[in-house]
Design a protein around this motif. Structure first.
Motif, mmCIF file in Angstrom:
data_model
loop_
_atom_site.group_PDB
_atom_site.id
_atom_site.type_symbol
_atom_site.label_atom_id
_atom_site.label_comp_id
_atom_site.label_asym_id
_atom_site.label_seq_id
_atom_site.Cartn_x
_atom_site.Cartn_y
_atom_site.Cartn_z
ATOM 1 N N GLY A 52 40.007 22.001 39.933
ATOM 2 C CA GLY A 52 39.034 22.889 40.577
ATOM 3 C C GLY A 52 38.121 22.168 41.548
ATOM 4 N N VAL A 54 37.597 20.508 45.149
ATOM 5 C CA VAL A 54 38.179 20.406 46.485
ATOM 6 C C VAL A 54 38.153 18.947 46.913
ATOM 7 C CG1 VAL A 54 37.898 21.033 48.892
ATOM 8 C CG2 VAL A 54 37.485 22.708 47.120
ATOM 9 N N PHE A 56 38.747 16.423 50.167
ATOM 10 C CA PHE A 56 39.003 16.236 51.589
ATOM 11 C C PHE A 56 39.726 14.921 51.825
ATOM 12 C CE2 PHE A 56 35.342 19.072 51.546
ATOM 13 C CZ PHE A 56 35.769 20.046 52.422
ATOM 14 N N ILE A 129 32.180 15.664 47.947
ATOM 15 C CA ILE A 129 31.573 14.946 49.064
ATOM 16 C C ILE A 129 32.000 13.479 49.055
ATOM 17 C CG2 ILE A 129 29.368 14.220 50.028
ATOM 18 C CD1 ILE A 129 28.362 17.022 49.308
ATOM 19 N N PHE A 247 42.188 19.997 57.013
ATOM 20 C CA PHE A 247 41.859 21.411 57.125
ATOM 21 C C PHE A 247 43.104 22.274 56.951
ATOM 22 C CE2 PHE A 247 40.920 25.192 59.808
ATOM 23 C CZ PHE A 247 39.981 25.740 58.943
ATOM 24 N N LEU A 307 42.046 31.680 56.616
ATOM 25 C CA LEU A 307 41.313 31.123 55.483
ATOM 26 C C LEU A 307 40.099 31.985 55.148
ATOM 27 C CD1 LEU A 307 40.774 28.866 53.464
ATOM 28 C CD2 LEU A 307 39.678 27.569 55.266
ATOM 29 N N ILE A 308 39.349 32.363 56.179
ATOM 30 C CA ILE A 308 38.144 33.164 55.938
ATOM 31 C C ILE A 308 38.512 34.527 55.349
ATOM 32 C CG2 ILE A 308 36.230 34.348 57.080
ATOM 33 C CD1 ILE A 308 35.959 32.012 58.919
ATOM 34 N N LEU A 311 39.208 34.056 51.792
ATOM 35 C CA LEU A 311 38.004 33.777 50.998
ATOM 36 C C LEU A 311 37.163 35.044 50.824
ATOM 37 C CD1 LEU A 311 37.066 30.352 52.569
ATOM 38 C CD2 LEU A 311 37.921 30.737 50.266
ATOM 39 N N TYR A 312 37.120 35.892 51.863
ATOM 40 C CA TYR A 312 36.348 37.127 51.757
ATOM 41 C C TYR A 312 37.018 38.132 50.815
ATOM 42 C CZ TYR A 312 33.373 36.035 55.842
ATOM 43 O OH TYR A 312 32.474 35.479 56.705
ATOM 44 N N PRO A 315 39.455 35.566 47.070
ATOM 45 C CA PRO A 315 39.093 34.137 47.013
ATOM 46 C C PRO A 315 40.016 33.296 46.130
ATOM 47 C CG PRO A 315 37.352 35.536 46.120
ATOM 48 C CD PRO A 315 38.360 36.447 46.718
ATOM 49 N N PHE B 30 21.546 24.026 50.138
ATOM 50 C CA PHE B 30 22.260 23.790 48.882
ATOM 51 C C PHE B 30 21.409 24.179 47.684
ATOM 52 C CE2 PHE B 30 23.689 21.572 45.158
ATOM 53 C CZ PHE B 30 25.047 21.803 45.196
ATOM 54 N N ILE B 36 27.433 24.098 50.326
ATOM 55 C CA ILE B 36 27.549 22.887 51.126
ATOM 56 C C ILE B 36 27.920 23.351 52.525
ATOM 57 C CG2 ILE B 36 28.907 20.800 51.470
ATOM 58 C CD1 ILE B 36 29.181 20.614 48.470
ATOM 59 N N PHE B 85 28.307 34.009 56.366
ATOM 60 C CA PHE B 85 28.168 33.489 55.007
ATOM 61 C C PHE B 85 27.791 34.550 53.982
ATOM 62 C CE2 PHE B 85 26.915 29.146 56.972
ATOM 63 C CZ PHE B 85 28.240 28.946 57.337
ATOM 64 N N VAL B 88 30.252 35.764 51.280
ATOM 65 C CA VAL B 88 30.641 34.884 50.171
ATOM 66 C C VAL B 88 29.424 34.426 49.366
ATOM 67 C CG1 VAL B 88 32.775 34.051 51.194
ATOM 68 C CG2 VAL B 88 30.657 32.869 51.708
ATOM 69 N N LEU B 93 31.468 27.513 44.453
ATOM 70 C CA LEU B 93 31.173 26.392 45.344
ATOM 71 C C LEU B 93 32.299 26.190 46.342
ATOM 72 C CD1 LEU B 93 29.270 23.639 45.450
ATOM 73 C CD2 LEU B 93 31.368 22.663 44.588
ATOM 74 N N THR B 94 33.533 26.221 45.835
ATOM 75 C CA THR B 94 34.702 25.997 46.674
ATOM 76 C C THR B 94 34.813 27.047 47.769
ATOM 77 O OG1 THR B 94 35.785 25.145 44.729
ATOM 78 C CG2 THR B 94 37.178 25.695 46.578
ATOM 79 N N THR B 95 34.640 28.307 47.388
ATOM 80 C CA THR B 95 34.769 29.386 48.360
ATOM 81 C C THR B 95 33.744 29.234 49.479
ATOM 82 O OG1 THR B 95 35.588 30.859 46.655
ATOM 83 C CG2 THR B 95 34.696 31.894 48.616
ATOM 84 N N LEU B 97 32.079 26.517 50.359
ATOM 85 C CA LEU B 97 32.340 25.282 51.089
ATOM 86 C C LEU B 97 33.426 25.467 52.136
ATOM 87 C CD1 LEU B 97 32.226 21.958 50.726
ATOM 88 C CD2 LEU B 97 34.325 22.392 49.530
ATOM 89 N N LEU B 98 34.523 26.123 51.740
ATOM 90 C CA LEU B 98 35.632 26.278 52.674
ATOM 91 C C LEU B 98 35.301 27.289 53.752
ATOM 92 C CD1 LEU B 98 38.465 26.015 50.078
ATOM 93 C CD2 LEU B 98 37.983 24.405 51.898
ATOM 94 N N THR B 99 34.481 28.288 53.428
ATOM 95 C CA THR B 99 34.051 29.227 54.464
ATOM 96 C C THR B 99 33.270 28.482 55.541
ATOM 97 O OG1 THR B 99 33.888 30.946 52.793
ATOM 98 C CG2 THR B 99 32.828 31.385 54.890
ATOM 99 N N PHE B 101 33.434 25.401 56.241
ATOM 100 C CA PHE B 101 34.354 24.481 56.907
ATOM 101 C C PHE B 101 35.144 25.232 57.980
ATOM 102 C CE2 PHE B 101 37.972 21.245 56.348
ATOM 103 C CZ PHE B 101 37.310 20.285 57.078
#
Lengths: 602, 296
Positions: A52, A54, A56, A129, A247, A307-308, A311-312, A315, B30, B36, B85, B88, B93-95, B97-99, B101
């Protein structure tokens, strides 16, 4: 072999077959690249999905894999020209591509193991991070470390040996590996930790170890993908392993569903198709007399919007946490149901002893000099008004929280502070006041995770434990979808799964209606027949506590004011005073309806 | 020797100040939302573009253009929150963060296509880039302004958070947002204010960054914000003083490495400073000023 895996494998091989039928090199390249992307996204999913968190930083490992494979596989002569400063060991060898690929991947997997140990000490957001840091660090090492790289310049002349067929074989192998890891012991434990860290630790799961292993396996696959990439494309530079690919890979994983191998593959397919289409319209085109101007970066915009939108609207991704197997009418994937006895030395004698426990929060003393023993085979009730320190007491006694003075011992062994994991392994199981289940795992996985984490010298079966709390019929349901009362009972089952010597229940009846409470009381009473199990119940439901307990301890303002039998407690004036208080102080009156004297008399 | 040290300390304070402002802007969002925000760097970039547009294209006086650019940054932060934003909000957190990004990636492309893929020069007045010799110390005007802006921003923010009702609400929200809402504080007001302040801070640091470099390019804000993120985590995610501390530490570390590293290691400056920070983090997983959460 499971149906879903067969279908995914056929998809990969079918893509390779398509390349063979069409025959055009451009198509073959696109398809090989797609299959390598499947390897990469699946590899990324092994970490991101199971933990869970993420990351990078994964393209760094792809990059290291690519460089190392190129160096190991390239013919000596060309290597001398490209990397004049290479150490002799690397300069002199030229391995078979498959061997080079595996050597590079194993090396990176070991690097991943070490780095994973560092990252797994951090919590989710910080770890994410930190992986950003890893990406930047490795990128600047690639650009600056000109002994092993060519700086920002491209490495070229890597033998292009990867055909669509080989890429399909690799993708299939990686899909099988990812699926195996997900349902293996460590994958299960990592997923449990993803759902709830506190509950996982209290169930004896080493979050550190499970995350470290997931990281290592996934970096192994990333390096494999990177090596394949080098051997397919022949030319690459450090910029290919930076934010651009990070990405795209993340977008593919999230669009498909990070918690599912099927999702990873379908996300890779969707985004690749989208990118291929957009790439063609990017330089601008004419449609029916209208000319559309060039838009540099259209593929990025398309990927971002996909992606957005995901997520919307969804998710969890297209597949959520489910696999193809879950939607196919074949046999469902189920975790191991039996856990054989193993040689473990657990204290079989002695009590869970809390001695002179003191815990303060700033200036407030929550628990003051409390001494209490939970003996084997007894049910001990712990009651007290709100704010009397019950939960703090239980948290310290189960190793969740640090305390200021005193000690907690099991038998003659003093336990460390704030190490819930160690408590679980020493035989202390617990539930939480706010239910903490592994929500997106199935009922049986909730139990199996705890069983897999904590060995016992008794053989255990998942369905036996579920039967104890009347949940055996719901074994394959997702924990989130259970009713409130069922969730409470599942938490008890999970605590029982570690074969505990002591069971600590934090307000198990809170929020339950009368029927649910009655069923719960029946279940707790039936746990008496587990030999040598000591149970501590913290609750506000006085009738239930009075009925079940052998002894009752009363906390008031952080002090233990009585430890007596239920009969004595009913008559104890100090207890009555603490509970029912002086009615004069109605402003600070915190009594709840359960504490009406009439209820006590039942 | 002592002049050299003093010079480097000054450099470190100026650079650290920019990271601190960036980090504070990130920590602001945050702590309230658990988000983030990767698009923070694009606010920096956008401030630069706004400055160019206002001062060069429209011909506004430099000072006015700078302040207007700050306002633009604050307003765009609030706008991005509203448009991109809000759907969401409260997600994982992940959702979130990726939004952010994805939004950041889209903004890059927008800047590249509709403004320019290449750096655009900013006409910085001469007095801003002038330096003064001061008993062996070379003090840049810009350094002084950097320091001044950082100090004023920190004091201003502290006063706002301590003495205004919204500031109190924001500190409460940073502790526990759901309880704060139960106390009757409107969520939107807190969140929009957090974003506006965060945008303003991005604007301040964007201006300082642009003035230093003399140009704006589409990817300008990306890397400093990534570093600021790492500084925030070093200070302790969610802690505002931690973000400032982390920012200054990062500034000092970078300046120290620049001064001390032998030239063959200079290309690895970022790698070394980030590795040091990650190592500190591994030893102190909650950051320097962060706390672990209670479990119930």
């Amino acid at each position: 072999m499971r149906g879903g895996l067969v279908i995914l494998a056929l998809l990969c091989l079918g893509a390779a077959g398509l390349a063979a039928i069409v025959g055009a090199p451009a198509v073959a390249n696109t398809i090989s690249y797609f299959l390598i992307v499947v390897v990469l996204v699946t590899g990324l999913g092994i970490y991101v999905g199971n933990t869970g968190i993420v990351s990078f930083g994964h393209p760094s490992f792809m990059g290291i894999g690519a460089y190392l494979t190129a160096i190991l596989v390239m013919p000596d002569a060309r290597k001398g020209a490209l990397f004049p400063n290479l150490p002799d060991v690397l300069a002199g060898i030229s391995l078979h591509p498959l061997v080079g690929l595996l050597v590079a991947a194993v090396f990176v997997g070991l690097v991943g193991l070490i780095l994973g140990m560092a990252l797994s000490r951090l919590n989710g957001a910080s770890a994410t991070i930190a992986t950003l840091g890893v990406l930047i660090v490795v990128h600047s090492l690639m650009v600056g470390g000109t002994t092993f790289t060519r700086g920002a310049q491209a490495v070229y002349g890597v033998p292009k040996v990867v055909t669509p067929f080989y890429a399909a074989l690799a993708a299939t192998a990686v899909i099988i590996l990812a699926n195996w890891f997900k349902f293996s012991k460590w994958g299960l434990l990592a997923r449990a930790g993803r759902e709830d860290e506190a509950a996982a630790s209290a169930s004896g799961i080493s979050i550190f170890l499970s995350r470290t292993l997931a990281f290592s396996v996934s970096t192994f696959v990333m390096a494999l993908g990177g090596g394949l990439f080098a051997l397919q494309i022949g030319v690459f530079s450090p910029s290919e392993f930076y934010f651009g690919i990070t990405f795209s890979l993340l977008a593919m994983l999230i669009v498909g569903g990070a918690n599912s191998t099927t999702g990873a593959v379908s996300g890779a397919l969707l985004i690749t198709l989208l990118t291929e289409v957009l790439r063609r319209v990017e330089p601008g085109f004419e449609l029916g007399g209208i000319s559309v101007p060039a838009l540099f970066g259209l593929t990025t915009i398309g990927t971002s919007l996909a992606l957005i939108a995901t997520l919307y609207l969804r998710p969890e991704g297209l597949f959520g946490a489910s696999e193809l197997d879950d939607v196919l009418p074949f046999k469902k994937h189920r975790v191991a149901q039996t856990y054989p006895a193993s040689e473990v030395t657990k204290a079989t004698e002695g009590a869970l002893a809390v001695r002179n426990l003191t815990k303060t929060y700033g200036g407030v003393t929550a628990v003051s000099d409390a001494t209490l023993e939970l003996k084997r085979g007894e049910i001990l009730g712990l009651i007290g008004p709100n704010g009397s320190g019950k939960s703090t007491f239980l948290s310290c006694a189960s190793g969740v929280q640090r305390f200021d003075r005193g000690e907690v011992a099991i038998g003659d062994k003093t336990m460390p502070q704030a190490k819930p994991n160690a408590f679980a392994h020493a035989g202390v199981g617990r539930t939480f006041q706010n239910i903490r289940l592994f929500g997106r795992l199935s009922v049986e996985e909730n139990v199996a995770a705890a069983m897999a984490a904590v060995p016992s010298n008794r053989a255990r079966q998942v369905h036996e434990v579920l039967a104890r709390v009347n949940l055996e019929d719901l074994a394959t349901r997702t924990a989130d979808t259970l009713s409130y009362g069922q969730q409470r009972r599942l938490e008890i089952a999970r605590a029982l799964a570690i074969d505990p010597a002591f069971l600590l229940l934090d307000e198990p009846a809170a929020g339950m209606n009368d029927t649910e409470t009655a069923e719960l009381a029946g279940i707790i009473a039936s746990l008496r027949n587990i030999e040598g199990l000591g149970i501590l119940i913290v609750d506000h439901d006085l009738p239930m506590i009075l009925k079940l307990s052998d002894r009752i301890a009363v906390l008031n303002e952080g002090r233990l004011i009585a430890v007596e039998t239920p009969e004595e407690i009913k008559r104890n004036p100090e207890v009555a005073q603490a509970y029912f208080g002086e009615r004069r102080n109605t402003g600070a009156d915190n009594q709840t309806p359960e504490f009406q004297p009439t209820t006590v008399e039942t | 020797m002592s002049e050299l040290v003093a010079q480097q300390v000054l450099n470190a304070l100026a650079l650290g100040g920019v990271y601190a402002l960036l980090g504070l802007g990130l920590a602001m969002v945050f702590s309230v939302l658990g988000m983030i925000n990767f698009a923070h760097g694009e606010l920096m970039t956008f401030t630069g573009y706004a400055l160019i547009f206002l001062s060069a294209t429209l011909g506004w006086p430099f000072f006015l253009a700078v302040f207007a650019a700050f306002a633009v940054a604050a307003a765009s932060a609030a706008l991005i929150e509203r448009v991109a934003f809000r759907p969401v909000r409260g997600a994982s957190l992940t959702t979130m963060l990726l939004t952010t990004f994805a939004i950041s990636s889209i903004l890059h492309v927008v800047f590249q296509n509709f403004i320019s893929p290449r750096p655009i020069a900013v006409a910085i007045p001469d007095w801003l880039t002038s330096t003064a010799q001061f008993s062996g110390l070379r003090i840049g005007m810009l350094q002084c302004i950097s320091l001044g802006v950082t100090v004023v921003a920190l004091i201003g923010l502290t006063v706002f958070l301590r003495f205004s009702i919204t500031g109190l609400a924001m500190r409460a929200a940073a502790q526990d947002f759901s309880i704060t809402r139960l106390m009757g504080i409107p969520a939107n007001r807190v969140i929009v204010t957090a974003f506006a302040i965060s945008g303003l801070l991005a604007g301040l640091s964007g201006f300082l960054w642009v003035a230093q470099r003399g140009s704006v390019d589409p990817l300008m804000g990306f890397v400093p914000v990534l570093k600021a993120f790492i500084a925030v985590v070093l200070g302790g995610l969610g802690s505002l003083p931690g973000a400032v501390l982390g920012g200054f530490l990062l500034g000092f570390l970078e300046v120290l490495l620049r001064a001390m590293l032998p030239s063959e290691l200079l290309p690895f400056r970022d790698a070394i400073s980030l590795s040091i920070i990650i190592t500190i983090l591994v030893l102190r997983p909650n950051g320097l000023l962060g706390r672990a959460e209670a479990v119930r």
